[in-house]
Design a protein around this motif. Structure first.
Motif, mmCIF file in Angstrom:
data_model
loop_
_atom_site.group_PDB
_atom_site.id
_atom_site.type_symbol
_atom_site.label_atom_id
_atom_site.label_comp_id
_atom_site.label_asym_id
_atom_site.label_seq_id
_atom_site.Cartn_x
_atom_site.Cartn_y
_atom_site.Cartn_z
ATOM 1 N N UNK A 271 0.840 -1.194 0.000
ATOM 2 C CA UNK A 271 0.000 0.000 0.000
ATOM 3 C C UNK A 271 0.877 1.246 0.000
ATOM 4 N N UNK A 272 0.611 2.161 -0.925
ATOM 5 C CA UNK A 272 1.390 3.382 -0.993
ATOM 6 C C UNK A 272 0.912 4.368 0.061
ATOM 7 N N UNK A 273 1.873 4.976 0.736
ATOM 8 C CA UNK A 273 1.571 5.902 1.822
ATOM 9 C C UNK A 273 1.522 7.331 1.299
ATOM 10 N N UNK A 274 0.613 8.136 1.835
ATOM 11 C CA UNK A 274 0.546 9.559 1.505
ATOM 12 C C UNK A 274 0.822 10.371 2.766
ATOM 13 N N UNK B 144 9.840 3.167 2.671
ATOM 14 C CA UNK B 144 10.520 2.072 3.365
ATOM 15 C C UNK B 144 10.980 2.503 4.750
ATOM 16 N N UNK B 145 11.533 3.711 4.871
ATOM 17 C CA UNK B 145 11.986 4.198 6.177
ATOM 18 C C UNK B 145 10.808 4.319 7.132
ATOM 19 N N UNK B 146 9.692 4.874 6.648
ATOM 20 C CA UNK B 146 8.532 5.061 7.517
ATOM 21 C C UNK B 146 7.915 3.727 7.946
ATOM 22 N N UNK B 147 7.958 2.733 7.061
ATOM 23 C CA UNK B 147 7.361 1.437 7.382
ATOM 24 C C UNK B 147 8.263 0.548 8.224
ATOM 25 N N UNK B 148 9.587 0.650 8.016
ATOM 26 C CA UNK B 148 10.498 -0.327 8.619
ATOM 27 C C UNK B 148 11.309 0.213 9.795
ATOM 28 N N UNK B 149 11.213 1.512 10.070
ATOM 29 C CA UNK B 149 11.962 2.080 11.185
ATOM 30 C C UNK B 149 11.041 2.974 12.010
ATOM 31 N N UNK B 150 11.596 3.466 13.109
ATOM 32 C CA UNK B 150 10.872 4.421 13.950
ATOM 33 C C UNK B 150 11.495 5.808 13.803
#
Length: 838
Positions: free
Chosen positions: A1-4, A38-44
């Motif tokens: 899912x693409x994030x906005x 990727x940064x927003x999904x896989x890291x804090x």
């Protein structure tokens, strides 16, 4: 899912922040690049509200969107009511980023300020915690932390850009020391360090103790390779996958070109590539080469005029730059160097982004963080670098890291992005093509090596002593061993270098030992070294000349002193051999020096050496004359023509001179030079600052003892007046070294604190120097100049000019704090005694 961007609301971003992001980057998919998602999904890096943010080293290609990741993390920190420190390597980049962030986020109520060695007008507001988003160069941030270590606790994020410059000989030491201080801080803000070019990202992340997030996918593929002028073929390698290929006949073979030299073949090839695969950005090894290439490309008459840029050019200041750009833009060509004034750089960058300029020649400064999109980038096979033995700038084969950084400007994501970008090295024949392919394209960046692994530690030691008041050998060894450069040293080598530097600092008078084996303590000269960041060579030379000063000097003598600083490096202006033989600039300088005072005589002797003055003194003489002409009201356009110094570089010289003049204030006080001479340097600093940043001249100083014509710097706080409490100055009991002024907490080292407290106890009264000596130093005899020095330290360390202006001197008598007793709250007398004893 693409994030906005709207999906970031649960992470703390408010509606105004999201609206600002959507206005610039788009409201719908795909607003975020693959890296950002990727940064927003896989890291804090930007966690859900209430969660702790994660420290990261972000290693990803140029053009993949690292800067916006840092912006999102910054907005998250501001939403948590914390400040942000955004670090960049150069002043030009700091100015550009501050303008960009202000434009984008000021409508959200976010206050952005820029601070560099030369740009200081918002320092007081920064230290008072009034700025949300601070954009700074590493050296200035290091100075802030040395003055106030507790600043870390007010930050929510440190975003460290271009961290690969940790390996830079000139700037890497400051980056190393700053990151070391962050790693050792008791209260640490989130760290987001990022770079496209790292030789050993794992080692750097391990040293920092942060998570490494590597991402290799580029939104637009990049082909890196060599263009053979003989054959016309472009041999390339995909930067992400490593796949190889050949693009035949990108340009005609040399045999089909009507050229008689390599220079002509190179120019024809660049023009052809710009026509077929432009817009083209060509990185040159020097400013003259960039201008020459732009002029030659314009003479080819191959591109249409940049009509929009030409219309805008008519509204810019006249002079050398406008004359050059008028001709170049009529042929669709431009150049970009650090010499250019900000309006011209901004015009060129926007016109190139818009596709109006298909051919842009630039120096390597454009490769550091400036968000330009080109379809093709061509890099010179030789680029300037620092000789590891001499420290001088030399031309050498291009390093892999530099090619990656420069070539990454090609094929960046955005409107009208090409299907792929090209990063090209030009080769004149098969032999050079093979050499560049094997030696550069197929190579990997070298692992980062901090200059602290090889250079002396004198400045680092001064800053450590300044922060900690005193420093033992074990403390110094432990800290330096923890730096990235110290970690690379053999322990025995580190020990030997540290002992050598400590002994050298004792010999030069930067610090002292109260007893054998005891801790090292800074002298007044050492405090000046720590406060200013001036190199030891400049510090000792200045001290020698200033000790001979017996009264205020001529402005040109003061300007000559700062013009002799090592910190100018290979900076402007040029001096031709014929000018040196004819003694042109020293003769002109001697006519203005008059040698009527001790400082002028000491400096005048530099030209009396047997065999003539060295080349650097001729250059310094010309530099001092340029600064003097600026200060005496000569038309900058006339100075520009006389010295062939582009306007941007002319004002850059004034800016650098302002910083060095402010540093000379500290050294004049440290060697107990005349107070009026110290005020004279302060006056020059303010006036040069006003010229450099095109501000109205500051108001004339009214404080007693100021030199004729002295000026006071504008107080940033005056633009945002705060309500004044009845008690303005308060010393909390049991918290030696800490006080509050107008409700803002500050920290001082023992002597300046004791001086302020002694004056506060008798607020509104003139306190005799002899009484101050007893209250602050006990039985130690000190000179009046040393007390005045610590008065200035109060202003430097707090950044509050209003406070230090309330402390006035009474010639040969004493000092007075111009507050009424009702405006001051002091601790009991016994607390003061304990403070003085410490």
């Amino acid at each position: 899912m693409t994030m906005t961007f709207r999906d970031l609301a649960p992470r703390g971003l408010g509606p105004a922040m999201i609206a600002a992001l959507e206005a610039d980057f788009g409201a719908s998919e795909p607003a975020l690049t693959p890296l950002q998602q990727a940064v927003l999904e896989q890291t804090a890096a930007l966690p859900q509200a209430g969660s702790r943010p994660e420290d990261l080293l972000l290693h990803a290609p140029t053009g993949s969107g690292k800067t916006l990741v840092a912006e999102l993390a910054a907005l998250g920190a501001i939403a948590r009511a914390r400040s942000v420190l955004y670090l960049v390597p150069t002043r030009a980049l700091a100015e550009q980023k501050a303008r960009e962030f202000t434009r984008r986020y000021a409508p959200c109520g976010i206050r952005v300020a820029v601070t560099t060695r030369e740009r200081r007008e918002d320092d007081g507001a920064i230290l008072r915690g009034e700025i949300h988003w601070i954009v700074a160069v590493y050296e200035k941030a290091l100075a802030f932390i040395a003055r106030r270590p507790s600043l870390f606790s007010s930050l929510g994020l440190i975003a460290a850009d271009e961290v690969q410059l940790l390996a830079d000989r000139e700037r890497g030491g400051a980056i190393d020391l700053f990151l070391t201080r962050w790693s050792l801080a008791k209260t640490r803000p989130q760290l987001l360090a990022f770079s496209a070019v790292l030789g050993d990202p794992e080692g750097l992340a391990d040293w920092l103790g942060v998570r490494l997030f590597s991402f290799h996918q580029r939104p637009v593929p990049l082909r890196e390779g060599v263009l053979n002028l003989d054959s016309g073929d472009f041999f390339w390698r995909d930067a992400e996958s490593g796949a190889e290929g050949t693009e035949e006949d990108l340009i005609p073979p040399r045999a089909d070109m009507k050229v008689t030299s390599d220079a002509e073949a190179t120019l024809e090839a660049l023009v052809e590539v710009a026509l077929k695969a432009g817009p083209l950005l060509a990185f040159c090894s020097s400013r003259p080469e960039a201008l020459r290439l732009a002029q030659n490309a314009a003479s080819a008459n191959a591109f249409p005029p940049a009509e929009g840029a030409l219309a805008e050019l008519a509204g810019l200041p006249g002079g050398w730059a406008r004359d050059r750009f008028q001709t170049l833009l009529e042929s669709g060509v431009a150049f970009h160097t650090s010499d250019l004034e900000a309006p011209y750089r901004d015009l060129v960058e926007r016109a190139f982004q818009a596709g109006e300029i298909p051919f842009l020649a630039a120096t390597p400064t454009l490769s550091e963080g400036v968000n330009l999109r080109a379809a093709t980038v061509v890099s010179s096979a030789t680029m300037p670098t620092t000789d590891p033995l001499t420290g001088s700038t030399v031309l050498a084969p291009i390093a892999r890291a530099r090619l990656t950084n420069q070539g990454g400007r090609a094929g960046r994501l955005g409107k009208g992005a090409p299907p792929f970008g090209r990063s090209i090295l030009l080769a004149r024949d098969d032999l050079q093509a093979t050499s560049l392919w094997r030696g550069v394209i197929l190579s990997q960046p070298e692992p980062e090596r901090s200059p602290l692994a090889d250079l002396p530690f004198v400045n680092a030691l001064a800053e450590l002593m300044f922060e900690r008041t005193a420093l033992s050998f074990a403390d110094a060894y432990g800290f330096l061993r923890g730096t990235f450069g110290g970690r690379a040293r053999v322990p025995g080598n580190l020990d030997a270098q540290l002992r050598e530097d400590l002994e050298g600092g004792l010999r030069l008078g930067f610090w002292r030992l109260d007893r054998q084996g005891g801790p090292y303590r800074l002298t007044a000269l050492g405090e000046a070294l720590a406060l200013t960041g001036i190199c030891p060579q400049t510090a000792t030379r200045w001290a020698g000349w200033l000790e001979r000063a017996n009264r205020p000097s001529t402005p040109v003598a003061c300007l000559f002193l700062i013009s002799l600083a090592e910190e100018w490096g290979n900076g402007p202006p040029r001096v031709e051999a014929a000018e040196r033989r004819a003694d042109v600039w020293p003769t002109s300088l001697r006519e203005r020096l008059h040698q009527a005072d001790g400082l002028s005589r000491a400096l005048g002797e530099l030209f009396e050496a047997e065999g003539g003055a060295p080349f650097v003194h001729h250059r310094a003489a010309r530099r001092a004359l340029i600064l003097d002409d600026l200060l005496t009201g000569e038309d900058p356009a006339d100075i520009e023509r006389l010295h062939a110094l582009p306007m941007g570089r002319l004002f850059g010289t004034a800016s650098h001179g302002a910083w060095l003049a402010s540093a000379a204030v500290e050294f004049t006080a440290a060697v107990q030079g005349p107070v009026a001479l110290s005020d004279q340097f302060c006056d020059l600093a303010h006036r040069l600052e006003a010229i450099a940043f095109r501000r109205p001249a500051p108001q004339a100083a009214t404080s007693r003892g100021a030199a004729p014509g002295a000026v006071a710097a504008p107080d940033p706080a005056s633009r945002h007046p705060a309500p004044r409490p009845q008690v303005r100055l308060e010393f909390p009991p049991g918290q030696a070294g800490t006080f509050l002024f107008d409700g803002v907490r500050y920290e001082l080292t023992p002597i300046p604190y004791a001086l302020l407290l002694a004056l506060a106890r008798r607020a509104g009264e003139v306190v005799r120097y002899i009484d101050l000596m007893v209250d602050v130093w006990g039985n130690v005899i000190v000179e009046q100049q040393q007390m005045n020095y610590h008065r200035r330290v109060i202003g430097e360390r707090t950044g509050n000019r209003e406070l230090v202006n309330l402390i006035k001197t009474r010639s040969r008598w004493g000092m007075i704090l111009e507050l009424s007793p009702s405006q001051v709250s002091v601790p009991p007398e016994e607390a003061a005694d304990a403070t003085a004893a410490s």
